[in-house]
Design an enzyme around this catalytic site. Sequence first.
Site, PDB file in Angstrom:
ATOM      1  N   GLY A 297     -93.848 -56.442 -38.406  1.00 43.19           N
ATOM      2  CA  GLY A 297     -92.844 -56.400 -37.332  1.00 43.19           C
ATOM      3  C   GLY A 297     -91.457 -56.809 -37.827  1.00 43.19           C
ATOM      4  O   GLY A 297     -91.243 -57.007 -39.031  1.00 43.19           O
TER       5      GLY A 297
ATOM      6  N   TYR B 280     -94.989 -64.226 -20.436  1.00 44.02           N
ATOM      7  CA  TYR B 280     -94.687 -64.295 -21.877  1.00 44.02           C
ATOM      8  C   TYR B 280     -94.331 -65.730 -22.276  1.00 44.02           C
ATOM      9  O   TYR B 280     -94.881 -66.302 -23.223  1.00 44.02           O
ATOM     10  CB  TYR B 280     -93.535 -63.338 -22.211  1.00 44.02           C
ATOM     11  CG  TYR B 280     -92.799 -63.689 -23.474  1.00 44.02           C
ATOM     12  CD1 TYR B 280     -93.379 -63.465 -24.713  1.00 44.02           C
ATOM     13  CD2 TYR B 280     -91.531 -64.285 -23.430  1.00 44.02           C
ATOM     14  CE1 TYR B 280     -92.710 -63.823 -25.883  1.00 44.02           C
ATOM     15  CE2 TYR B 280     -90.862 -64.639 -24.581  1.00 44.02           C
ATOM     16  CZ  TYR B 280     -91.457 -64.407 -25.805  1.00 44.02           C
ATOM     17  OH  TYR B 280     -90.803 -64.772 -26.952  1.00 44.02           O
TER      18      TYR B 280
ATOM     19  N   SER C 105     -90.484 -69.881 -29.101  1.00 43.42           N
ATOM     20  CA  SER C 105     -89.254 -69.276 -28.588  1.00 43.42           C
ATOM     21  C   SER C 105     -88.480 -70.278 -27.753  1.00 43.42           C
ATOM     22  O   SER C 105     -89.072 -71.161 -27.109  1.00 43.42           O
ATOM     23  CB  SER C 105     -89.645 -68.083 -27.712  1.00 43.42           C
ATOM     24  OG  SER C 105     -88.558 -67.685 -26.903  1.00 43.42           O
TER      25      SER C 105
ATOM     26  N   LYS D 188     -96.262 -68.739 -24.810  1.00 40.83           N
ATOM     27  CA  LYS D 188     -95.663 -69.506 -25.923  1.00 40.83           C
ATOM     28  C   LYS D 188     -95.924 -71.000 -25.715  1.00 40.83           C
ATOM     29  O   LYS D 188     -96.260 -71.736 -26.646  1.00 40.83           O
ATOM     30  CB  LYS D 188     -94.158 -69.242 -26.018  1.00 40.83           C
ATOM     31  CG  LYS D 188     -93.816 -67.842 -26.486  1.00 40.83           C
ATOM     32  CD  LYS D 188     -94.223 -67.618 -27.937  1.00 40.83           C
ATOM     33  CE  LYS D 188     -93.971 -66.207 -28.414  1.00 40.83           C
ATOM     34  NZ  LYS D 188     -94.638 -65.888 -29.689  1.00 40.83           N
TER      35      LYS D 188
HETATM   36  N1  UFG Z   1     -77.862 -58.161 -22.143  1.00 46.16           N
HETATM   37  C1  UFG Z   1     -77.018 -57.216 -21.589  1.00 46.16           C
HETATM   38  N2  UFG Z   1     -77.385 -55.907 -21.671  1.00 46.16           N
HETATM   39  C2  UFG Z   1     -78.523 -55.484 -22.274  1.00 46.16           C
HETATM   40  C3  UFG Z   1     -79.379 -56.450 -22.857  1.00 46.16           C
HETATM   41  C4  UFG Z   1     -79.018 -57.785 -22.757  1.00 46.16           C
HETATM   42  O1  UFG Z   1     -75.997 -57.553 -21.018  1.00 46.16           O
HETATM   43  O2  UFG Z   1     -78.812 -54.280 -22.303  1.00 46.16           O
HETATM   44  C5  UFG Z   1     -77.464 -59.581 -22.088  1.00 46.16           C
HETATM   45  C6  UFG Z   1     -78.446 -60.456 -21.355  1.00 46.16           C
HETATM   46  O3  UFG Z   1     -78.186 -60.434 -19.967  1.00 46.16           O
HETATM   47  C7  UFG Z   1     -78.217 -61.800 -22.027  1.00 46.16           C
HETATM   48  C8  UFG Z   1     -77.868 -61.418 -23.463  1.00 46.16           C
HETATM   49  O4  UFG Z   1     -77.452 -60.064 -23.412  1.00 46.16           O
HETATM   50  O5  UFG Z   1     -77.084 -62.433 -21.461  1.00 46.16           O
HETATM   51  C9  UFG Z   1     -79.039 -61.528 -24.415  1.00 46.16           C
HETATM   52  O6  UFG Z   1     -80.149 -60.785 -23.906  1.00 46.16           O
HETATM   53  P1  UFG Z   1     -81.419 -60.467 -24.804  1.00 46.16           P
HETATM   54  O7  UFG Z   1     -82.354 -59.649 -23.948  1.00 46.16           O
HETATM   55  O8  UFG Z   1     -81.012 -59.888 -26.095  1.00 46.16           O
HETATM   56  O9  UFG Z   1     -82.017 -61.880 -25.113  1.00 46.16           O
HETATM   57  P2  UFG Z   1     -82.574 -63.006 -24.116  1.00 46.16           P
HETATM   58  O10 UFG Z   1     -81.824 -64.252 -24.430  1.00 46.16           O
HETATM   59  O11 UFG Z   1     -82.621 -62.570 -22.731  1.00 46.16           O
HETATM   60  O12 UFG Z   1     -84.097 -63.053 -24.587  1.00 46.16           O
HETATM   61  C10 UFG Z   1     -84.424 -63.639 -25.803  1.00 46.16           C
HETATM   62  C11 UFG Z   1     -85.756 -63.081 -26.300  1.00 46.16           C
HETATM   63  C12 UFG Z   1     -86.862 -63.434 -25.372  1.00 46.16           C
HETATM   64  C13 UFG Z   1     -86.846 -64.892 -25.048  1.00 46.16           C
HETATM   65  C14 UFG Z   1     -85.492 -65.334 -24.586  1.00 46.16           C
HETATM   66  C15 UFG Z   1     -85.389 -66.800 -24.346  1.00 46.16           C
HETATM   67  O13 UFG Z   1     -85.695 -61.677 -26.409  1.00 46.16           O
HETATM   68  O14 UFG Z   1     -88.080 -63.127 -26.016  1.00 46.16           O
HETATM   69  O15 UFG Z   1     -84.535 -64.992 -25.586  1.00 46.16           O
HETATM   70  O16 UFG Z   1     -85.685 -67.466 -25.500  1.00 46.16           O
HETATM   71  F1  UFG Z   1     -87.737 -65.149 -24.062  1.00 46.16           F
END
Ligand code: UFG
Length: 346
Positions: A14, A152, A128, A156
């Site tokens: 991965g 999810y 995470s 964890k």
């Molecule tokens: N975002 C956008 N547009 C998108 C995707 C994301 O604006 O298309 C924003 C989200 O709202 C957030 C930021 O970008 O503000 C980061 O989003 P991600 O989805 O990249 O990451 P997250 O922090 O939401 O999620 C990550 C991991 C999860 C984990 C989480 C908390 O992907 O597995 O951190 O640790 F659960």
Amino acid sequence: MTHPASILLTGGAGYIGSHTFVALAQAGFTPVILDDFSTSNRAVLNRLQRITSQPVLCQQGSVADRVLVHDLMQRHSIAAVIHFAGFKAVGESVAQPLKYYDNNLGGMMALLRAMERTPCRTLVFSSSATVYGDPASLPITENFPRSHTNPYGHTKLVCEDMLAAVRESNPAWRTGVLRYFNPTGAHPSGLIGEDPTGLPNNLMPYVTQVAVGKRPFLNIYGQDYATPDGTGVRDYIHIQDLAQAHVAAVQALLKGADSFTVNVGIGQGHSVLDVVRAFEQASGKPVPYRFAARRAGDVAQCYADASLAKRLLNWHATHTLAAMCADAWRWQSNNPDGYANEPASV
Ligand code: UFG
């Protein structure tokens, strides 16, 4: 040590596993991949061979197959295991909770059972920042209360508890729990990187797919958060730094360090707009965006206090957001369809 220690990487094909494979090989270890390729592509193996100039040891199969894991560990005299294998899509876990409990908890359980039948008691686990839920203050230190907002995240948290229980039952266990913040970027060769199936959930792969012309625009989820520019703030960490954190964790545990739980982030937050601007600068490509409603379950800000990892493992992140963007773009522009068109032979 007369020969290099062999390290088993469950889910080693991965995104995080493959970069860690390279870092371990370059640090003198012999990494061995176990992967069922349910969310990864066999073509990554060719790329790993090209980067490391070494044969890639890989067994196709499930971490839930105790007999297979046991045999693999015995055959390679595994000294430590890094357990990456697990599903990670928050939304999917809400829609299909049993898939997550089955795979993520069942996988950990089977792995520990298989390990019990070998001499190896050394395990690094991919946890995470999701275990912090919506943090009461920032930056987040490891002793913050844990909570979960989706299946999810719950898996964890339970996996962390399972490790605490086995440590309690037998002090021979040495475990390193790495709480990842937001891994991003790619290997600087442009040969390996993040290759999500379908619509990317995470920000950077979505941005790179917009830049390469596969998606028309980015939706920015929320513009009224209590953050400097109103968009969500996260602790983005270069995948190369994250890979090095695994090397440091394995080295420490194999030298006899006590078990630990550490944040793996850069210790600084960047907003969605910061990422878009840094990416445009690094790639020279425009990233059109539209503001959209907040995404359910998102928190306003999340970033680490990364000082414990520095103290315990002598590890800290060195790559900037600009480097994350430049490397993510090199990967995406060299491989617009990810690994899809690569012949899978090794
Ligand atoms: N975002 C956008 N547009 C998108 C995707 C994301 O604006 O298309 C924003 C989200 O709202 C957030 C930021 O970008 O503000 C980061 O989003 P991600 O989805 O990249 O990451 P997250 O922090 O939401 O999620 C990550 C991991 C999860 C984990 C989480 C908390 O992907 O597995 O951190 O640790 F659960």
